[in-house]
Motif scaffolding. Structure first.
Motif, PDB file in Angstrom:
ATOM      1  N   ASP A  59      -0.164  -6.290  18.772  1.00  0.00           N
ATOM      2  CA  ASP A  59       0.609  -6.354  20.009  1.00  0.00           C
ATOM      3  C   ASP A  59       2.073  -5.960  19.834  1.00  0.00           C
ATOM      4  OD1 ASP A  59      -1.554  -7.069  21.513  1.00  0.00           O
ATOM      5  OD2 ASP A  59      -1.088  -9.215  21.585  1.00  0.00           O
TER       6      ASP A  59
ATOM      7  N   ASN B 278       3.176  -3.155  19.527  1.00  0.00           N
ATOM      8  CA  ASN B 278       3.439  -1.952  20.318  1.00  0.00           C
ATOM      9  C   ASN B 278       4.037  -2.287  21.678  1.00  0.00           C
ATOM     10  OD1 ASN B 278       0.852  -3.069  21.151  1.00  0.00           O
ATOM     11  ND2 ASN B 278       0.569  -1.210  22.379  1.00  0.00           N
ATOM     12  N   LYS B 279       3.792  -3.501  22.157  1.00  0.00           N
ATOM     13  CA  LYS B 279       4.260  -3.891  23.501  1.00  0.00           C
ATOM     14  C   LYS B 279       5.742  -4.262  23.532  1.00  0.00           C
ATOM     15  CE  LYS B 279      -0.401  -5.429  24.649  1.00  0.00           C
ATOM     16  NZ  LYS B 279      -1.292  -6.585  24.919  1.00  0.00           N
TER      17      LYS B 279
ATOM     18  N   ASP C  96      -5.119   5.372  23.078  1.00  0.00           N
ATOM     19  CA  ASP C  96      -4.119   4.719  23.932  1.00  0.00           C
ATOM     20  C   ASP C  96      -3.159   3.868  23.114  1.00  0.00           C
ATOM     21  OD1 ASP C  96      -5.120   5.788  26.291  1.00  0.00           O
ATOM     22  OD2 ASP C  96      -6.605   4.185  26.512  1.00  0.00           O
ATOM     23  N   TYR C  97      -3.387   3.811  21.823  1.00  0.00           N
ATOM     24  CA  TYR C  97      -2.513   3.035  20.940  1.00  0.00           C
ATOM     25  C   TYR C  97      -1.453   3.995  20.397  1.00  0.00           C
ATOM     26  CZ  TYR C  97      -1.425  -0.820  17.694  1.00  0.00           C
ATOM     27  OH  TYR C  97      -0.820  -1.852  17.019  1.00  0.00           O
TER      28      TYR C  97
ATOM     29  N   GLU D 205       1.537   3.399  28.368  1.00  0.00           N
ATOM     30  CA  GLU D 205       2.290   2.618  29.351  1.00  0.00           C
ATOM     31  C   GLU D 205       2.614   1.209  28.877  1.00  0.00           C
ATOM     32  OE1 GLU D 205       0.579   2.634  33.204  1.00  0.00           O
ATOM     33  OE2 GLU D 205       0.705   4.817  33.460  1.00  0.00           O
ATOM     34  N   ASP D 206       1.821   0.672  27.934  1.00  0.00           N
ATOM     35  CA  ASP D 206       2.111  -0.683  27.455  1.00  0.00           C
ATOM     36  C   ASP D 206       3.156  -0.695  26.335  1.00  0.00           C
ATOM     37  OD1 ASP D 206       0.481   0.445  25.548  1.00  0.00           O
ATOM     38  OD2 ASP D 206      -0.874  -1.274  25.370  1.00  0.00           O
ATOM     39  N   CYS D 207       3.649   0.484  25.971  1.00  0.00           N
ATOM     40  CA  CYS D 207       4.759   0.570  25.008  1.00  0.00           C
ATOM     41  C   CYS D 207       6.034   0.842  25.804  1.00  0.00           C
ATOM     42  CB  CYS D 207       4.519   1.692  24.002  1.00  0.00           C
ATOM     43  SG  CYS D 207       5.853   1.880  22.795  1.00  0.00           S
TER      44      CYS D 207
ATOM     45  N   HIS E  39       7.754   4.350  26.324  1.00  0.00           N
ATOM     46  CA  HIS E  39       7.051   5.511  26.875  1.00  0.00           C
ATOM     47  C   HIS E  39       7.878   6.255  27.917  1.00  0.00           C
ATOM     48  CE1 HIS E  39       5.999   2.835  30.285  1.00  0.00           C
ATOM     49  NE2 HIS E  39       5.724   3.946  30.953  1.00  0.00           N
TER      50      HIS E  39
END
Length: 453
Positions: free
Chosen positions: A87, A89-90, A133-134, A139-141, A144
């Motif tokens: 997590d 990456n978030k 997507d990792y 979008e969860d990073c 971006h």
């Protein structure tokens, strides 16, 4: 002697020089000559893990937990630990990343090529890949939406503008994709370096992983400009799984549009390991084949808070030792989580550049020259010139007024690099004796003698 594949606390050994396979492709051979001219690379391990200042990726491997999860106050189960790592990456938001500034620093330091981690074993991609997507652009990073969100694209272009070559580091292991660490197999949740299943027993699962890997490698090689080197880590993917990812086929296809591109399939051997890669060490003797030592400027490949960095004197001594044995130095700097390079690292890089601006002719485009290194004197050669580099590892070491250089070949004249003064010398005891050298200044990193033959 064949070296066994050993990875101890994330550090790899390297392939035996005796088993090196010289390329048959003339364009690859020409590129190898280019590679051997470069001598100095900036290597960079960077990803979400930099936020914690921990070792890259290895904490995800339960088999490596004992050494890789130390120093982190996460009193949780192994599964919760891995979830919290993934997590990261978030929260990864390097808003102070400036690729042109990095390129300026690298150029000033005398770097000739960049080795950048497009993807480490944890599977986080530092480019805008279509196959995962990792990634930094997901979008969860939070980064971006950043100006330089497609980090590899902007970084590669900035370095190319400075005339610096590009090597794309790519881990053949991917500890995020389902087809590698797949669920529902006897290993359960306990993971290690290799796949969670036996590929020969589950060929469809393995085929999906191979297809995914091929797609990502081709994507990097087709969408991000000229790539001089593809630098592949995680040789155990094939060695310990007993299966192939068909890397040779992939590289052959890429070379149709990237002619001569080098492939460093490290620790695997064969015709696609175009040069060997000692890690955190230097061979005792010249291997006699193309090679590159990857060594950290600080204490680890990834960023570490309050890290201690080697001095310019230490790195130049290391570089000279490597170049005298015919190799290249890839010096690794781990960027900060905010996108800046640590000040301590920058100071050393600056000092390296200052030395190389004066003495770089004794380093770049040279080749190994017997007797290579004797004591604190190293040798390099370029056409009709032999360079003798008298190294001073200790800044408090007194400067001798005379020096005997153990080179017994023909020498026409000797120039002291830096000052341009002609040295008076005599042949003595199978070498060259130089007298009346100045000793009234601080101990330099080296005194360099340019000998015309």
């Amino acid at each position: 002697m064949k070296k066994e594949e050993v990875v101890e606390q994330g550090v790899h050994n390297y392939s035996a020089a005796e088993e090196y396979v010289w390329p048959a492709d003339e364009k690859v051979m020409k590129k190898l000559e280019w590679f051997q001219d470069q001598k100095l690379a900036l290597m960079m391990h960077w990803g979400p893990y930099s936020q914690l200042g921990i070792v890259e990726s290895w904490a995800l491997s339960d088999a490596d937990a004992e050494w890789s999860r130390t120093g982190i106050d996460w009193e949780v189960s192994g599964e919760e630990f891995k979830k919290q790592y993934r997590d990261l990456n978030k929260t990864f938001n390097p808003i102070r990343f400036d690729p042109e500034q990095w390129a300026d620093i690298a150029a000033d330091a005398g770097m000739r090529y960049l080795i950048f981690t497009t993807k480490h074993h944890d599977g986080f991609c530092m480019w805008d890949t279509k196959y995962s997507d990792y990634k930094i652009t997901a979008e969860d990073c939070p980064y971006h939406t950043g100006k330089y969100a497609d980090i590899c694209g902007h970084l590669f272009e900035a370095f190319r503008k400075k005339g610096i070559g590009i090597a794309a580091y790519f881990s053949k292991a991917d500890w995020h994709v389902d087809n590698y660490w797949a669920k529902g197999y006897p290993r359960g949740d306990y993971m290690w370096r290799g796949p969670s299943y036996v590929p020969a027993e589950h060929p469809e699962e393995w085929a999906n992983f191979v297809r995914f890997t091929e797609n990502q490698i081709k994507e990097l090689a087709s969408s991000y400009g000229q790539i001089d080197i593809m630098w592949f880590d995680a040789g155990w993917v094939c060695k310990q799984s007993g299966q192939d990812i068909q890397l040779g086929k992939i590289i052959d296809e890429i070379r149709k549009w990237q002619p001569g591109m080098l492939c460093a399939d490290r620790t695997v051997g064969g015709s696609y390991e175009n040069y060997i890669t000692p890690e955190q060490c230097v061979p005792d003797e010249p291997p006699g084949v193309p090679w590159e030592s990857c060594i950290t400027l600080g204490t680890s490949f990834s960023f570490a808070y309050e890290d201690e960095y080697k001095s310019p004197r230490e790195v130049i001594n290391l570089l000279v030792d490597i170049v005298a044995k015919g190799g290249n130095l890839a010096i690794n700097v781990g960027p900060q989580p905010d996108g800046r390079l640590p000040k301590g690292a920058q100071n050393t890089l600056k000092g390296m550049g200052e030395w190389l601006r004066t003495y770089g002719n004794a380093i770049y485009e040279t080749r190994a020259c017997a007797p290579y290194k004797r004591g604190n004197i190293a040798f390099t050669k370029k056409r009709d010139t032999i360079y003798a580099l008298e190294m001073f590892p200790d800044e408090k070491e007194p400067l001798p007024e005379s020096i005997w250089i153990p080179y017994d070949g023909k020498v026409e004249d000797v120039t002291i690099m830096g000052s341009g003064e002609k040295a008076v010398f005599e042949k003595k005891n199978g070498g060259i004796m130089i007298h009346n050298l100045p000793t009234d200044f601080e101990t330099p990193i080296a005194r360099v003698y340019e000998m015309k033959i």
